[in-house]
Design a protein around this motif. Sequence first.
Motif, PDB file in Angstrom:
ATOM      1  N   CYS A 177      29.864  18.423   0.136  1.00 50.13           N
ATOM      2  CA  CYS A 177      30.820  19.533   0.032  1.00 50.13           C
ATOM      3  C   CYS A 177      32.269  19.075   0.154  1.00 50.13           C
ATOM      4  O   CYS A 177      33.180  19.890   0.110  1.00 50.13           O
ATOM      5  CB  CYS A 177      30.528  20.582   1.094  1.00 50.13           C
ATOM      6  SG  CYS A 177      31.024  20.071   2.747  1.00 50.13           S
TER       7      CYS A 177
ATOM      8  N   CYS B  85      27.464  16.971   8.714  1.00 49.14           N
ATOM      9  CA  CYS B  85      28.630  17.719   8.241  1.00 49.14           C
ATOM     10  C   CYS B  85      28.637  19.088   8.917  1.00 49.14           C
ATOM     11  O   CYS B  85      27.655  19.828   8.825  1.00 49.14           O
ATOM     12  CB  CYS B  85      28.556  17.861   6.727  1.00 49.14           C
ATOM     13  SG  CYS B  85      29.776  19.009   6.056  1.00 49.14           S
TER      14      CYS B  85
ATOM     15  N   TYR C  29      22.851  14.204   6.704  1.00 46.03           N
ATOM     16  CA  TYR C  29      22.525  13.464   5.486  1.00 46.03           C
ATOM     17  C   TYR C  29      22.277  12.007   5.811  1.00 46.03           C
ATOM     18  O   TYR C  29      22.889  11.454   6.721  1.00 46.03           O
ATOM     19  CB  TYR C  29      23.686  13.555   4.488  1.00 46.03           C
ATOM     20  CG  TYR C  29      23.959  14.963   4.017  1.00 46.03           C
ATOM     21  CD1 TYR C  29      23.117  15.573   3.101  1.00 46.03           C
ATOM     22  CD2 TYR C  29      25.050  15.669   4.507  1.00 46.03           C
ATOM     23  CE1 TYR C  29      23.356  16.862   2.673  1.00 46.03           C
ATOM     24  CE2 TYR C  29      25.294  16.961   4.094  1.00 46.03           C
ATOM     25  CZ  TYR C  29      24.446  17.552   3.171  1.00 46.03           C
ATOM     26  OH  TYR C  29      24.679  18.822   2.758  1.00 46.03           O
TER      27      TYR C  29
ATOM     28  N   ASN D 206      33.886  18.190   2.642  1.00 46.39           N
ATOM     29  CA  ASN D 206      34.496  18.513   3.933  1.00 46.39           C
ATOM     30  C   ASN D 206      35.021  17.239   4.603  1.00 46.39           C
ATOM     31  O   ASN D 206      34.364  16.207   4.589  1.00 46.39           O
ATOM     32  CB  ASN D 206      33.421  19.179   4.812  1.00 46.39           C
ATOM     33  CG  ASN D 206      33.900  19.463   6.224  1.00 46.39           C
ATOM     34  OD1 ASN D 206      35.035  19.911   6.420  1.00 46.39           O
ATOM     35  ND2 ASN D 206      33.039  19.219   7.193  1.00 46.39           N
TER      36      ASN D 206
ATOM     37  N   CYS E 151      32.356  14.516   3.555  1.00 47.46           N
ATOM     38  CA  CYS E 151      30.971  14.815   3.231  1.00 47.46           C
ATOM     39  C   CYS E 151      30.744  14.586   1.745  1.00 47.46           C
ATOM     40  O   CYS E 151      31.519  15.052   0.906  1.00 47.46           O
ATOM     41  CB  CYS E 151      30.675  16.267   3.598  1.00 47.46           C
ATOM     42  SG  CYS E 151      29.036  16.801   3.082  1.00 47.46           S
TER      43      CYS E 151
ATOM     44  N   CYS F  94      28.374  21.978   6.115  1.00 48.56           N
ATOM     45  CA  CYS F  94      27.018  22.142   5.569  1.00 48.56           C
ATOM     46  C   CYS F  94      26.025  22.487   6.676  1.00 48.56           C
ATOM     47  O   CYS F  94      24.935  22.973   6.381  1.00 48.56           O
ATOM     48  CB  CYS F  94      26.533  20.848   4.911  1.00 48.56           C
ATOM     49  SG  CYS F  94      27.480  20.302   3.497  1.00 48.56           S
TER      50      CYS F  94
HETATM   51 ZN    ZN Z   1      29.217  19.042   3.840  1.00 53.97          ZN
END
Ligand code: ZN
Length: 110
Positions: free
Chosen positions: A97, A58, A65, A99, A94, A61
């Motif tokens: 967050c 992301c 992940y 996003n 994401c 971030c």
């Molecule tokens: Zn994120």
Amino acid sequence: MNANPNEDLEEMKLLGSGGHAFAKLTEQEEIKASLGVPQIFLGNIGRLNEARFTRYYCNKCKQEYTGCPMITYENPNEKLGENVTLIEKGEYRCGECNNLIALYRKFNNI
Ligand SMILES: [Zn+2]
């Protein structure tokens, strides 16, 4: 039939506007999505089975992940022209967050 369906899958980097993801693609998907350029865009892939994703990054971030980004989609079946119908539109986001990582559109003329 292939005894191991995962045998021909290759992990590829899929680019999005807000990050990127790594997923295992078949050769056919790879050819279809790359459109002759070296980069593969998540938006050209459309909706992949979540199990195919190994990890994603992301941009917001600034972190990677494990697993699949969140996929949401709808099926508007919206007629856009004479022979073109928008069958599905979806988003990869994401999971931390929210996003937007990539958008995709699927039309009936493809
Ligand atoms: Zn994120």
